[in-house]
Scaffold this motif. Structure first.
Motif, mmCIF file in Angstrom:
data_model
loop_
_atom_site.group_PDB
_atom_site.id
_atom_site.type_symbol
_atom_site.label_atom_id
_atom_site.label_comp_id
_atom_site.label_asym_id
_atom_site.label_seq_id
_atom_site.Cartn_x
_atom_site.Cartn_y
_atom_site.Cartn_z
ATOM 1 N N ARG A 1 0.737 -1.148 0.051
ATOM 2 C CA ARG A 1 0.049 -0.110 0.049
ATOM 3 C C ARG A 1 0.871 1.331 0.122
ATOM 4 N N LYS A 2 1.949 1.243 0.752
ATOM 5 C CA LYS A 2 2.831 2.315 0.954
ATOM 6 C C LYS A 2 3.786 2.659 -0.328
ATOM 7 N N LEU A 3 4.104 1.490 -0.810
ATOM 8 C CA LEU A 3 5.064 1.455 -2.176
ATOM 9 C C LEU A 3 4.461 0.803 -3.318
ATOM 10 N N PRO A 4 3.345 1.374 -4.214
ATOM 11 C CA PRO A 4 2.850 0.302 -5.179
ATOM 12 C C PRO A 4 3.644 -0.073 -6.080
ATOM 13 N N ARG A 5 4.854 0.507 -6.360
ATOM 14 C CA ARG A 5 5.725 0.065 -7.505
ATOM 15 C C ARG A 5 6.619 -1.212 -6.876
ATOM 16 N N LEU A 6 6.601 -1.192 -5.721
ATOM 17 C CA LEU A 6 7.434 -2.324 -5.081
ATOM 18 C C LEU A 6 6.781 -3.579 -5.003
ATOM 19 N N THR A 7 7.562 -4.686 -5.591
ATOM 20 C CA THR A 7 6.995 -6.001 -5.943
ATOM 21 C C THR A 7 8.117 -6.963 -5.008
ATOM 22 N N VAL A 8 7.419 -7.456 -3.926
ATOM 23 C CA VAL A 8 8.153 -8.694 -2.962
ATOM 24 C C VAL A 8 8.266 -10.047 -3.904
ATOM 25 N N ALA A 9 9.342 -10.632 -4.362
ATOM 26 C CA ALA A 9 9.609 -11.776 -4.870
ATOM 27 C C ALA A 9 9.412 -12.761 -3.936
ATOM 28 N N ASP A 10 10.064 -12.615 -2.696
ATOM 29 C CA ASP A 10 10.074 -13.762 -1.995
ATOM 30 C C ASP A 10 10.334 -13.202 -0.546
ATOM 31 N N ARG A 11 10.461 -14.096 0.372
ATOM 32 C CA ARG A 11 10.429 -13.798 1.946
ATOM 33 C C ARG A 11 10.848 -14.699 2.434
ATOM 34 N N SER A 12 11.701 -14.816 3.683
ATOM 35 C CA SER A 12 12.025 -15.886 4.533
ATOM 36 C C SER A 12 11.856 -15.149 5.976
ATOM 37 N N VAL A 13 11.261 -16.268 6.706
ATOM 38 C CA VAL A 13 11.442 -15.994 8.460
ATOM 39 C C VAL A 13 12.775 -16.348 8.910
ATOM 40 N N VAL A 14 13.386 -15.550 9.771
ATOM 41 C CA VAL A 14 14.596 -16.024 10.354
ATOM 42 C C VAL A 14 14.267 -16.890 11.518
ATOM 43 N N LEU A 15 14.778 -17.933 11.450
ATOM 44 C CA LEU A 15 14.675 -18.924 12.651
ATOM 45 C C LEU A 15 15.486 -18.653 13.829
ATOM 46 N N ARG A 16 16.837 -18.246 13.416
ATOM 47 C CA ARG A 16 17.519 -17.990 14.440
ATOM 48 C C ARG A 16 18.927 -17.078 13.963
ATOM 49 N N THR A 17 19.214 -16.167 14.576
ATOM 50 C CA THR A 17 20.416 -15.378 14.239
ATOM 51 C C THR A 17 21.581 -15.837 14.677
ATOM 52 N N VAL A 18 22.604 -16.604 14.142
ATOM 53 C CA VAL A 18 23.597 -17.132 14.681
ATOM 54 C C VAL A 18 24.625 -16.472 14.679
ATOM 55 N N LYS A 19 24.841 -15.228 14.077
ATOM 56 C CA LYS A 19 26.095 -14.278 14.325
ATOM 57 C C LYS A 19 25.472 -12.986 13.693
ATOM 58 N N HIS A 20 26.088 -11.898 14.588
ATOM 59 C CA HIS A 20 25.379 -10.570 14.230
ATOM 60 C C HIS A 20 26.439 -9.603 14.629
ATOM 61 N N LEU B 1 28.525 -13.962 18.162
ATOM 62 C CA LEU B 1 27.945 -15.213 18.365
ATOM 63 C C LEU B 1 26.863 -15.058 19.382
ATOM 64 N N LEU B 2 25.896 -15.467 18.909
ATOM 65 C CA LEU B 2 24.587 -15.339 19.499
ATOM 66 C C LEU B 2 24.058 -16.765 19.972
ATOM 67 N N ASP B 3 23.339 -16.947 21.160
ATOM 68 C CA ASP B 3 22.901 -18.175 21.638
ATOM 69 C C ASP B 3 21.266 -18.291 21.264
ATOM 70 N N HIS B 4 20.446 -19.149 21.558
ATOM 71 C CA HIS B 4 19.129 -19.388 20.856
ATOM 72 C C HIS B 4 18.426 -18.272 21.521
ATOM 73 N N ASP B 5 18.580 -17.585 22.473
ATOM 74 C CA ASP B 5 18.027 -16.333 23.031
ATOM 75 C C ASP B 5 18.655 -14.975 22.560
ATOM 76 N N GLY B 6 19.159 -15.288 21.749
ATOM 77 C CA GLY B 6 19.716 -13.715 21.042
ATOM 78 C C GLY B 6 20.803 -12.969 21.873
ATOM 79 N N ARG B 7 21.498 -13.723 22.979
ATOM 80 C CA ARG B 7 22.460 -13.310 23.830
ATOM 81 C C ARG B 7 23.598 -13.588 23.152
ATOM 82 N N CYS B 8 24.844 -12.608 23.401
ATOM 83 C CA CYS B 8 26.064 -12.799 22.812
ATOM 84 C C CYS B 8 26.753 -13.638 23.873
#
Length: 363
Positions: free
Chosen positions: A304-323, A327-334
């Protein structure tokens, strides 16, 4: 007792205010933070120390992502053998040239960020890195041609406008982009990046002692690096931010609207980072969301905000391993740090530069 065995402390309003203050001014003196928050500086410092030692918040220095003379960045989609995504993530996490790694659902098993000095170095690194990881089935590399916003600009919004303005007014003046001569890293620059990537608030005296440099020289060099080549950011374990879910959107707009669209996306609260890329998608958008139902609701909002934008694909992040090297644990802690290095030094000889994080937070 390890970090993962201890219950994470609850964040109260003062904790959140301290984090917000350091998001604005990552190296703010505790006297200033105390004045802005209306608390004793010692109290503010102790609150930060507790958060840092628990792996809940940290300050990191890293090369400026929006200057291609300093760093060439790319996003790599990785397909792994069934059940091997975690092993692949742990294998590549040891490389300082790979600052970010996410385990994802959808059309790829991992999304990794790679930083090098040149396109040629990027080609060599991605080839050697993934060839020596046998569980990798395929990769797709998207070179970034611009970064409209990134994580250092995200805020908790715990301070009011007047408090935020006082901290912003105290920031050192921004320097000009690095000149070709300034974009070359010498031994001292390299060591300072490593130290500040582990603790972005490390004092000048400690930095001088660790590098064997006079305090005057050290102060001048740190000021120069932060003005031209390095950025600082204060990060908080994502589950404590109020935005526990992360997703990556792969989108495109017609070429003439890329810059305009990326600027609009930079102002959307949920957008954590947005990069312009060369490949089948010209925009890669990292977002923080409240829950799974927001994955499609946010996409609908973008449409709605950007009608020219086409989202071709998307992925949900299951876990961030490194940021950003953490190095992060399963709770996102360093729980560990792989110190960042100048892109020109990130080669196979540097893979053993790993610093484990102790429960007490010492490095």
């Amino acid at each position: 007792m390890g970090v993962q065995d201890r219950a994470a402390p609850e964040l109260d309003e003062l904790d959140r205010c301290v984090v917000h203050a350091l998001q604005i001014h990552p190296r703010a003196p505790w006297t200033l933070v105390g004045e802005v928050l209306g608390v004793n500086p010692v109290t503010a410092a102790r609150r930060w120390q507790r958060l840092q030692e628990a792996g809940l918040a940290w300050v990191t220095a890293y090369p400026r992502l929006y200057d291609p003379r300093i760093v060439v960045t790319a996003t790599v989609e990785v397909d792994a053998e069934p059940g091997a995504a975690e092993d692949v993530a742990q294998a590549i996490a040891r490389d300082p040239a790979v600052p970010n790694i996410k385990l994802t659902a959808g059309g790829r098993d991992l999304v990794a960020a790679v930083q090098t000095r040149s396109l040629d170095e990027l080609a060599r690194l991605t080839t050697s890195l993934f060839q020596r990881t046998p569980e990798v089935r395929a990769t797709r590399t998207h070179v970034s041609t611009g970064v409209s916003t990134e994580g250092s600009r995200w805020r908790l919004r715990s301070l009011d406008e007047a408090q935020a303005a006082r901290l912003e007014a105290a920031l050192p003046p921004s320097g000009l982009p690095a000149t070709p001569a300034e974009s070359r890293w010498d031994e001292l620059d390299t060591r300072l990046l490593e130290l500040l990537s582990v603790d972005g608030r490390m004092s000048l005296r400690d930095l001088a002692a660790a590098t064997g440099t006079s305090l005057t020289t050290l102060r001048r060099r740190v000021q120069s690096l932060l003005a031209s080549r390095l950025c600082l950011r204060c990060d908080l374990a994502r589950p404590l931010s109020g935005w526990p879910l992360s997703a990556v959107y792969f989108a495109s707009v017609p070429g003439q609207y890329v810059e305009e669209t990326s600027r609009v996306l930079a102002g959307v609260r949920e957008v954590r980072s947005c990069s312009i890329s060369a490949g089948p998608y010209n925009l890669m958008i990292d977002v923080w969301l409240r829950d799974l139902r927001d994955v499609h609701a946010f996409e609908a909002h973008l449409s709605r905000k950007l009608p020219r934008l086409t989202v071709a694909d998307r992925s949900v992040v299951l876990r961030t391993v490194k940021h950003m090297g953490r190095l992060l644990d399963h709770d996102g802690r360093c729980v560990g740090v792989v110190p960042l290095q100048p892109p020109s030094l990130k080669d196979s000889a540097q893979l053993h530069s790993f610093v484990a994080r102790s429960p007490a937070g010492s490095q």
